[in-house]
Write an enzyme that holds these catalytic residues in place. Structure first.
Site, short mmCIF file in Angstrom:
data_model
loop_
_atom_site.label_atom_id
_atom_site.label_comp_id
_atom_site.label_asym_id
_atom_site.label_seq_id
_atom_site.Cartn_x
_atom_site.Cartn_y
_atom_site.Cartn_z
CE LYS A 1 -25.60 27.85 -40.06
NZ LYS A 1 -26.81 28.59 -39.78
N GLY A 10 -19.45 20.68 -36.81
CA GLY A 10 -20.75 21.00 -36.22
C GLY A 10 -20.68 21.49 -34.79
CE LYS A 16 -17.92 17.36 -22.06
NZ LYS A 16 -19.25 17.47 -22.67
CB VAL A 51 -26.12 17.25 -19.86
CG1 VAL A 51 -24.70 16.81 -20.03
CG2 VAL A 51 -27.03 16.06 -19.70
CG LEU A 87 -26.23 20.19 -13.87
CD1 LEU A 87 -26.68 18.80 -13.48
CD2 LEU A 87 -26.35 21.14 -12.68
CB VAL A 95 -37.24 30.99 -14.99
CG1 VAL A 95 -36.82 32.33 -15.58
CG2 VAL A 95 -36.09 30.38 -14.19
N GLY A 110 -32.26 23.40 -23.02
CA GLY A 110 -32.40 22.39 -24.07
C GLY A 110 -32.02 22.96 -25.43
CG ASP A 134 -28.50 17.18 -31.86
OD1 ASP A 134 -28.33 15.99 -31.53
OD2 ASP A 134 -27.94 18.14 -31.28
CG HIS A 178 -7.27 -5.37 -6.99
ND1 HIS A 178 -8.24 -4.64 -6.33
CD2 HIS A 178 -6.16 -5.37 -6.18
CE1 HIS A 178 -7.74 -4.24 -5.16
NE2 HIS A 178 -6.49 -4.66 -5.05
C1 LIG Z 1 -22.12 22.68 -24.72
C2 LIG Z 1 -22.51 21.36 -25.31
C3 LIG Z 1 -21.89 20.21 -24.87
C4 LIG Z 1 -22.23 18.98 -25.42
N1 LIG Z 1 -21.60 17.87 -24.96
C5 LIG Z 1 -21.90 16.67 -25.48
C6 LIG Z 1 -21.21 15.51 -25.05
O1 LIG Z 1 -20.33 15.57 -24.20
N2 LIG Z 1 -21.54 14.32 -25.62
C7 LIG Z 1 -22.53 14.23 -26.56
O2 LIG Z 1 -22.80 13.12 -27.04
N3 LIG Z 1 -23.19 15.31 -27.00
C8 LIG Z 1 -22.89 16.53 -26.49
N4 LIG Z 1 -23.53 17.65 -26.96
C9 LIG Z 1 -24.56 17.47 -28.02
C10 LIG Z 1 -23.90 17.29 -29.39
O3 LIG Z 1 -23.09 18.40 -29.66
C11 LIG Z 1 -24.95 17.10 -30.46
O4 LIG Z 1 -25.80 16.04 -30.10
C12 LIG Z 1 -24.32 16.78 -31.80
O5 LIG Z 1 -23.44 17.79 -32.21
C13 LIG Z 1 -25.38 16.56 -32.87
O6 LIG Z 1 -24.77 16.27 -34.07
P1 LIG Z 1 -25.46 16.56 -35.46
O7 LIG Z 1 -24.51 16.05 -36.50
O8 LIG Z 1 -26.84 16.06 -35.47
O9 LIG Z 1 -25.59 18.16 -35.58
P2 LIG Z 1 -24.61 19.37 -35.29
O10 LIG Z 1 -23.40 18.96 -34.58
O11 LIG Z 1 -25.45 20.42 -34.68
O12 LIG Z 1 -24.15 19.82 -36.74
C14 LIG Z 1 -25.01 20.36 -37.66
C15 LIG Z 1 -24.21 21.15 -38.67
O13 LIG Z 1 -25.04 21.49 -39.77
C16 LIG Z 1 -24.74 22.78 -40.21
N5 LIG Z 1 -25.90 23.30 -40.95
C17 LIG Z 1 -27.13 23.52 -40.47
N6 LIG Z 1 -27.96 23.91 -41.48
C18 LIG Z 1 -27.20 23.94 -42.60
C19 LIG Z 1 -27.48 24.23 -43.95
N7 LIG Z 1 -28.71 24.54 -44.36
N8 LIG Z 1 -26.47 24.16 -44.83
C20 LIG Z 1 -25.23 23.82 -44.45
N9 LIG Z 1 -24.91 23.51 -43.17
C21 LIG Z 1 -25.89 23.57 -42.27
C22 LIG Z 1 -24.46 23.54 -38.93
O14 LIG Z 1 -23.70 24.70 -39.18
C23 LIG Z 1 -23.68 22.48 -38.14
O15 LIG Z 1 -22.31 22.58 -38.38
C24 LIG Z 1 -23.20 18.90 -26.45
C25 LIG Z 1 -23.81 20.06 -26.93
C26 LIG Z 1 -23.47 21.28 -26.37
C27 LIG Z 1 -24.12 22.51 -26.91
#
Ligand SMILES: Cc1cc2nc3c(=O)[nH]c(=O)nc-3n(C[C@H](O)[C@H](O)[C@H](O)COP(=O)(O)OP(=O)(O)OC[C@H]3O[C@@H](n4cnc5c(N)ncnc54)[C@H](O)[C@@H]3O)c2cc1C
Length: 468
Positions: free
Chosen positions: A34, A40, A51, A185, A188, A239, A273, A314, A446
């Site tokens: 989208k 994502g 990072k 995570v 922090l 909170v 979360g 996710d 080492h």
């Molecule tokens: C600040 C932050 C730091 C993070 N750091 C880490 C890290 O260091 N290491 C780590 O492993 N994880 C980290 N994460 C978690 C990680 O980003 C997620 O676990 C990961 O992105 C999940 O991947 P995904 O493909 O399931 O979904 P997402 O990455 O959430 O991607 C889903 C995509 O689907 C799209 N979408 C949703 N609905 C629709 C629809 N109906 N039509 C079209 N597109 C759609 C969204 O726009 C999005 O682009 C972090 C998250 C955050 C917020």
């Protein structure tokens, strides 16, 4: 109407990796996103930008606090240019999302920009930003729609003063006092970024410890080190409210004893979360079941209740991690190709990219106790390593848990410099079901930080670490 073997909805690390693997396996593949950039949460507002800011702020902290220890003198003050730091972060993001676009082209995957919504189990309507619609047909679909930041029912995220991680990655000023709700995570990592840049940072956490899902020893050590760096912690605080004015936020909470307390700051980061995201997907039209937690329900093959629709990352159960989503993307692609892939969820590592870094794989000591598993444990402090002293990164330790009888490694927990990378050795060892003695008999270069793993393994095998 275009017809595909597979349509992937969502281009995060789950979705785009699934699409690449499907294409590699000869399937005609489409991906629907989208937003105008691919990648994502992870690439746009998650792993990569956080990072980038952690690295930039780490450089600043080094320049201010540690360069002089190394005999490096900087004439005049070291200054922060936040605008430039944020712009650099964005450049890293743009380069990385551009890379995914390149990979889609290279693998001949059709990219559709727009919201994907099921019309039925084999058709997806795509609504573009200009309102126009297109429908595609897909024999199989993979839902990879990811997650969004969640909040508490009584908090309204105004995105100005009361913010989520997405806004925290692009602030226009360094907060004077950043109040963070949630000691997990994301809170922090971003807390450390702004602490290094000079903000007062207070972390208010409901549980009695930070990073509650990880081994208790890691929580204790990380809290100790971050406290030394000036982060204030308020654990066991519930909170009760957050209010904002044009320039201020007030967070109210009940402390350990139930007494009301108040935190005043200029920004409040809500990091309690993330919630699975299925808004606009119209899963009902395909008959796909969403459970009471908002997750797309899947079986062991990551298949939904509709046999040609799968879900990953996710948006389903399990750890919300990019590498977990990627593994699942590959898993579904290979399943669709008739292969028999496997994921060992116990061996998905968890990492916190603060400095010191925290990383873990396998069972925690608390989990082993609860399951009644007889185990032994060995630990080795980084301060006893030559390499750690050379770089002045002496905080932390490696702890290994192994089966009391068989010596098989059951869990590895570490906090210290470069642990995010060091954990790969533990994952490899555990994938091959190594014993702690196996690790202790492997040669480790080492001087390296990896020697702490060997020493911890020696300590676990029969309490014979060499350098303590
Ligand atoms: C600040 C932050 C730091 C993070 N750091 C880490 C890290 O260091 N290491 C780590 O492993 N994880 C980290 N994460 C978690 C990680 O980003 C997620 O676990 C990961 O992105 C999940 O991947 P995904 O493909 O399931 O979904 P997402 O990455 O959430 O991607 C889903 C995509 O689907 C799209 N979408 C949703 N609905 C629709 C629809 N109906 N039509 C079209 N597109 C759609 C969204 O726009 C999005 O682009 C972090 C998250 C955050 C917020």
């Amino acid at each position: 109407m275009s017809t595909y073997d597979v349509a992937v909805i969502g281009s995060g690390p789950g979705g785009y990796v699934a699409a690449i693997r499907c294409a590699q396996l000869g399937m005609k593949t489409a991906i629907i996103e989208k937003y105008s950039t691919l990648g994502g949460t992870c690439l746009n507002v998650g792993c990569i930008p956080s990072k980038a800011l952690l690295d930039s702020s780490h450089h600043y902290e080094h320049a201010v606090k540690h360069f002089s220890d190394h005999g490096i003198e900087i004439p005049g003050d070291v200054k922060i240019n936040l605008e430039k730091m944020i712009a650099r972060k964005q450049a890293v993001v743009d380069q990385t999302t551009g890379g995914v676009e390149f990979l889609m082209k290279k693998n001949k995957i059709d990219v559709f920009e727009g919201v994907g919504a099921f019309k039925d189990a084999t058709h997806i309507d795509i609504t573009k930003t200009d309102g126009s619609q297109e429908t595609i047909e897909a024999k199989n679909s993979i839902i990879a729609t990811g997650s969004k930041p969640s909040t508490l029912p009584f908090i309204t995220i105004d995105k100005k003063r009361i913010i989520t991680s997405t806004e925290a990655l692009k602030l226009k000023e360094i907060p004077k006092h950043l109040v963070i709700i949630g000691g997990g995570v994301i809170g922090l990592e971003l807390g450390q970024v702004y602490r290094r840049l000079g903000a007062e940072v207070s972390v208010v956490e409901y549980m009695d410890r930070i990073i509650p899902g990880m081994d208790k020893a890691l929580s204790r050590e990380l809290q100790k080190v971050l406290k030394k760096q000036g982060v204030k912690f308020y654990t066991s605080h519930k909170v009760t409210g957050v209010k904002s004015t044009a320039k201020q936020v007030t967070v109210t909470a009940d402390d350990k004893k139930g007494n009301p307390v108040e935190f005043k700051g200029d920004y409040c980061l809500v990091s309690v979360g993330r919630r699975p995201y299925t808004d606009g997907l119209n899963a009902e039209a395909a008959g796909v079941k969403i459970n009471e937690r908002g997750q797309v329900e899947v079986n062991d093959h990551l298949q939904t209740n509709v046999s040609n629709i799968y879900a990953i990352g996710d948006v389903i159960k399990g750890a919300m991690l990019a590498h977990k989503a990627e593994e699942e993307g590959v898993f579904v692609a290979e399943t669709l190709a008739g292969q028999k892939p496997h994921i060992d969820y116990n061996l998905i590592p968890g990492v916190v990219y603060t400095w010191p870094e925290v990383a873990a794989v396998g069972k925690t000591e608390e989990e082993l106790k609860e399951a009644g598993v007889a185990y032994k444990s060995g630990q080795f402090p980084f301060r006893a390593l030559g390499r750690a002293r050379a770089s002045a990164d002496i905080d932390g330790f490696v702890k290994i848990l192994a089966d009391e009888k068989t010596d098989e490694v059951l869990g590895v927990h570490m906090i210290g410099a470069r642990c995010a990378d060091l954990i790969a050795e533990a994952v490899t060892a555990m994938e091959f079901r190594a014993s702690s003695e196996d690790i202790s008999r492997m040669s480790h270069a080492h001087p390296t930080f990896t020697e702490a793993i060997k020493e911890a393994a020696l300590a676990t095998t029969d309490n014979r670490a060499l350098h303590v």
